[in-house]
Design an enzyme around this catalytic site. Structure first.
Site, short mmCIF file in Angstrom:
data_model
loop_
_atom_site.label_atom_id
_atom_site.label_comp_id
_atom_site.label_asym_id
_atom_site.label_seq_id
_atom_site.Cartn_x
_atom_site.Cartn_y
_atom_site.Cartn_z
CD GLU B 191 49.03 54.81 26.87
OE1 GLU B 191 48.20 54.61 25.97
OE2 GLU B 191 48.73 54.72 28.07
CG ASN B 257 46.54 55.34 30.96
OD1 ASN B 257 46.01 54.72 30.04
ND2 ASN B 257 47.40 56.33 30.76
CG ASP B 307 48.83 51.65 31.30
OD1 ASP B 307 47.89 52.45 31.10
OD2 ASP B 307 49.23 50.84 30.43
#
Lengths: 124, 567
Positions: B191, B257, B307
Site C-alpha cells: 500500500e 496487489n 486489491d
C-alpha cells in the site's frame, strides 16, 4: 505578580494539554477554515477523506475504534478542535500511527476534509 | 541503473549445510508444531494427533493461560519444539516468549528495541505472525523491516539485519521460511508503492545470500508489462508466508496487489489491457531454493485494480487427479477463485469460484487468464465507480490460513461473503505514505445472505463446497484440522469451535473473551495432547469497513491471550 501568574497558568496549561502534540499555545482563533459553512464542499471533503484517511478513520469517518473516531473531534477537543485537527494533520502522531501530511496534502484538501467532518460530529 | 533481480552471494557456503540438514527436512516430527503452517513445509495446518478427537473433544478444559501483553490484532502462530513453545505478541512484535509447553511457565522473554514511528508506515494493524525455528535458533521479522536471530535456549540476540527501510513503507509481518542454512523472508508494503522481493540470509551470520525482486527491472523478462517507470512503485509485496518442497528444491511465495490500487497509470484503464499485466503482481511464484531464481510464475489477477492481493498461502500436497498423482499447490485467492496448480510446472489445473464472484465470469484454463465481466462493468476506472463488485477487497479469503486434511480430502477455509463499490482516483506517489489512488465503499454484505463470513469445507478435486458454517460477522479465523476428525477455528466474537471435520457439525465451543484471527495449533508433550489458540480481536482492517467495521470492533474487546487446553 504571583496572583497574576496564577490567573493565567490554568488556561495556558489546559490549552497545551488539550492540543497535544500541537505547538503549545496555538488556538483556534489563529486559524481560518476557508470553507466554513460551505455546504457545496461537504461531499467532496468526504470523498477526499475516503481517499486519504478512511483506511484508519473509516469511510465517511464511520468506524469503531474510539481513539481515532473523527466524529468526536468537537466532543474531545472542544474549543481546540480545529487547531488540534489542523496541527495533527500537519505534524502527525507517528507513535500512534498518524503520519505527518505537511507538504503532501494541500491546505485546500485538509480544510475540505475538516468541513466535511464538521457535518458528522456527534454529541455523545 | 539496472537492478539485478538475483544476486548470488556466498552461494558456495550453502552446499555444505545442505548435506548436514537434508535428512531432517523430510521427517515429520510428530507431536510438535515446527513451522508456521504445521509440522512440515506444506502449510497444511494438519496434525496427525488423535488423542483429542471427535468423541472426546467436549471434555476439553483450560490447562493454562498466558497474557501476550499487547492489545493490537493477535496473529501469531505459536511453534512447539520439544517441550518449548515460542510465541510472539502483536505490535511489532512487542515480545517473543519461550514458554514451557506443559505449564506455560516463562523460560525467557525477548523485547525487541524498536522505534515507535513505524506505527505510521504499517498499513493494516500492528501485527506479527510469529517466529521460525531451525538449528537451535529462533528467527523473526519486525514491523521496522529488520530480521532477527535469537538463541532458542536463552533468547540471547545473535544478529539483526536491516532488510529494508521501514520509513518508506517496508515492514515484515510474517515469519520467515527456514530450510538448509537459509532464513528467507518476504516484505510488506503493497500500500506504499514499494517494489516487492524475497530475500534469503545465512542462518548463522545474517549475511544475505540472495534477493529476488518480484517485479522485473528493465531488461528483464516481464518489465515490458509495465508502463514507463511504474514498475518502481508497483508493489507485488510478499507479506505472507512461503512454502517449500524439499524434493523439488523449490520455494513458493505469492505476491500482493499491484501498487497503486488504481491501475490507470501502470496499465491501461480498461479490461482490454494486455500486455500490461504488471508482472509479477497478484501472482504465484516458484523460486529455486538455493539461488532464488524464478522457476515459474502464474498471475492470479492480471492488472489488479480491486486489491485482490494474492499473498494467501500455497498449500502443497500430492493429489490424485484424473487417475494420476500430481504434485499440486492449492491456493484460495482473494479474487474468489480456488486454484490448483501443478507445483512442478506452474501449469493451471483448475480455478473455481468458492464465493460469489462477478468481476470475472471464469478463468480460461487454456490461457490461464480470468475473463472479466463485459464492458468494464466490474472494473473501476479513473473517476468511474464499479458497483457491487464481488468479492470485496477483503477477498473471498484473506491471510487467515486454510487447512488441508489428507484424511477427509477437504480444505477448510475461512471465507468472506462481501461485495464493494470501488473507483480509481488520481494520486501522487510520496515515499512512506499510502499510495492507493482509489476510493471504495466496502460496507456491503455479499450475494448469499446477511452473514459476512463462513468456515467452508472445499473439495479441491471435485471443485465444490461440501459444507459451510455461517458466521454473522466478518473475520472467521484460520483453520486447523486433525486426524481426530476435527476442525478447529474461531470467530471475531471470541468463540473457539471444534467441528466434526467430515460433517461440519459443531461439537464444542469455548469463549476466549476476545476475537480470534489465527488458526489454533495442537501438540503433544509428555504423552498429552494440547490445543493452543492465540486470541486478540482484529484492530486495523475493520476501519476500512464503515458500519460493518464498527460491528466487528463492537463484537469483542481487544485483547492478547494465549489459551491452552487439554482433556
Amino acid at each position: 505578580m504571583k496572583s497574576f501568574v496564577g490567573m493565567f497558568a490554568g488556561p495556558v496549561v489546559a490549552a497545551a494539554l488539550a492540543s497535544l502534540p500541537l505547538a503549545a499555545g496555538a488556538a483556534d482563533g489563529d486559524l481560518v477554515n476557508p470553507y466554513a459553512g460551505r455546504e457545496d464542499v461537504v461531499e467532496e471533503g468526504g470523498s477526499l477523506l475516503n481517499q486519504y484517511c478512511s483506511h484508519c478513520h473509516g469511510p465517511w469517518a464511520v468506524q469503531g475504534e474510539r481513539p481515532r473516531d473523527l466524529r468526536r473531534l468537537n466532543l474531545r477537543y472542544g474549543d481546540y478542535a480545529m487547531s488540534t485537527f489542523y496541527t495533527t494533520v500537519q505534524e502527525g502522531r507517528p507513535p500512534k500511527g498518524m503520519p505527518p501530511w505537511k507538504g503532501i496534502l494541500d491546505d485546500e484538501i485538509v480544510w475540505k476534509i475538516y468541513t466535511f467532518l464538521q457535518t458528522v460530529q456527534v454529541e455523545d | 541503473m539496472t537492478m539485478k533481480r538475483v544476486s548470488h552471494v556466498a552461494l558456495t557456503a550453502i552446499v555444505g549445510a545442505v548435506l548436514a540438514t537434508a535428512s531432517s527436512a523430510g521427517i515429520a516430527q510428530k507431536g510438535q508444531w515446527l513451522h508456521y503452517g504445521g509440522n512440515d513445509y506444506s502449510n497444511n495446518r494438519f496434525s496427525d494427533l488423535t488423542q483429542i478427537n471427535a468423541d472426546n473433544v467436549h471434555k476439553l478444559k483450560v490447562a493454562w493461560i498466558h497474557s501476550l501483553g499487547t492489545l493490537e490484532s493477535q496473529e501469531s502462530t505459536p511453534l512447539v519444539v520439544g517441550d518449548t513453545m515460542y510465541v510472539t505478541s502483536s505490535t511489532g512484535p512487542r515480545y517473543v516468549f519461550a514458554l514451557d509447553a506443559r505449564t506455560g511457565k516463562t523460560k525467557w522473554v525477548h523485547q525487541p528495541e524498536m522505534p515507535n514511528d513505524f506505527f505510521a508506515t504499517v498499513c493494516c494493524g500492528l501485527d506479527n505472525r510469529g517466529v521460525a525455528y531451525a538449528n537451535g535458533k529462533v528467527f523473526f521479522g519486525r514491523l521496522d523491516a529488520k530480521l532477527v536471530a535469537l538463541d532458542a535456549n536463552t533468547g540471547r540476540r545473535l544478529w539483526t539485519v536491516t532488510v529494508e527501510n521501514y520509513r518508506n513503507g517496508h515492514a515484515i509481518t510474517s515469519p520467515p521460511l527456514v530450510y538448509k542454512n537459509l532464513v528467507v523472508t518476504g516484505i510488506a508494503g503493497g500500500e506504499y508503492g514499494i517494489r516487492g522481493f524475497v530475500a534469503a540470509y545465512d542462518q548463522d551470520t545474517g549475511e544475505q545470500v540472495w534477493k529476488t525482486y518480484t517485479i522485473p527491472g528493465p531488461g528483464e523478462p516481464g518489465n515490458e508489462t509495465w508502463r514507463g517507470d511504474t514498475w518502481k512503485t508497483g508493489a507485488a509485496s510478499t507479506w505472507g508466508v512461503g512454502s517449500y518442497d524439499p524434493k523439488l528444491n523449490t520455494v513458493y511465495w505469492a505476491t500482493s496487489n499491484a501498487g497503486p490500487w488504481g491501475g490507470h497509470e501502470r496499465s491501461i484503464d480498461s479490461s482490454d489491457f494486455y500486455p500490461y499485466t504488471n508482472l509479477w503482481t497478484a501472482s504465484q511464484l516458484a523460486f529455486d531454493a538455493d539461488t532464488g531464481e524464478i522457476k515459474w510464475g502464474y498471475q492470479y489477477t492480471p492488472n489488479d485494480v480491486w486489491d485482490y492481493d494474492g499473498i494467501n498461502e500455497a498449500v502443497l500436497h500430492d493429489l490424485r487427479i484424473g487417475g494420476r498423482t500430481v504434485p499440486v499447490l492449492m491456493h484460495a485467492d482473494r479474487n474468489g477463485f480456488f486454484y490448483v496448480l501443478n507445483r512442478q510446472t506452474g501449469k493451471l489445473i483448475s480455478a473455481d469460484p468458492f464465493v460469489t464472484v462477478n468481476w470475472a465470469t471464469h478463468v480460461d484454463l487454456k490461457t490461464g487468464r480470468p475473463v472479466e465481466a463485459a464492458n468494464n462493468e466490474k472494473r473501476p476506472q479513473l473517476g468511474k465507480w464499479a458497483r457491487n463488485v464481488c468479492p470485496n477487497l477483503i477477498g473471498g479469503k484473506n491471510w487467515s490460513p486454510m487447512s488441508y486434511n489428507p484424511n477427509t480430502g477437504l480444505v477448510y477455509l475461512p471465507a468472506f461473503n462481501m461485495c464493494m463499490d470501488i473507483a480509481n482516483k488520481e494520486e501522487e506517489y510520496t515515499p512512506g505514505r499510502f499510495y492507493l489512488a482509489s476510493e471504495f465503499d466496502l460496507s456491503k454484505a455479499g450475494a448469499t445472505g446477511e452473514h459476512l463470513a463462513m468456515m467452508m469445507a472445499w473439495d479441491p478435486i471435485k471443485k465444490k463446497e461440501v459444507w459451510s458454517i455461517k458466521e454473522p460477522l466478518m473475520f472467521a479465523s484460520g483453520a486447523m484440522s486433525t486426524a481426530g476428525n476435527l476442525l478447529f477455528y474461531g470467530n471475531v466474537e471470541g468463540t473457539l469451535k471444534a467441528v466434526n471435520a467430515r460433517s461440519g457439525k459443531v461439537l464444542w465451543e469455548f469463549d476466549v473473551g476476545t476475537g480470534i484471527l489465527q488458526s489454533p495449533i495442537t501438540y503433544t508433550v509428555g504423552g498429552k495432547q494440547y490445543l493452543a489458540v492465540v486470541a486478540g480481536r482484529v484492530k486495523g482492517p475493520p476501519s476500512f469497513f464503515g458500519q460493518i467495521g464498527q460491528r466487528v470492533i463492537d463484537a469483542s474487546p481487544e485483547g492478547g491471550v494465549l489459551v491452552v487446553f487439554s482433556l
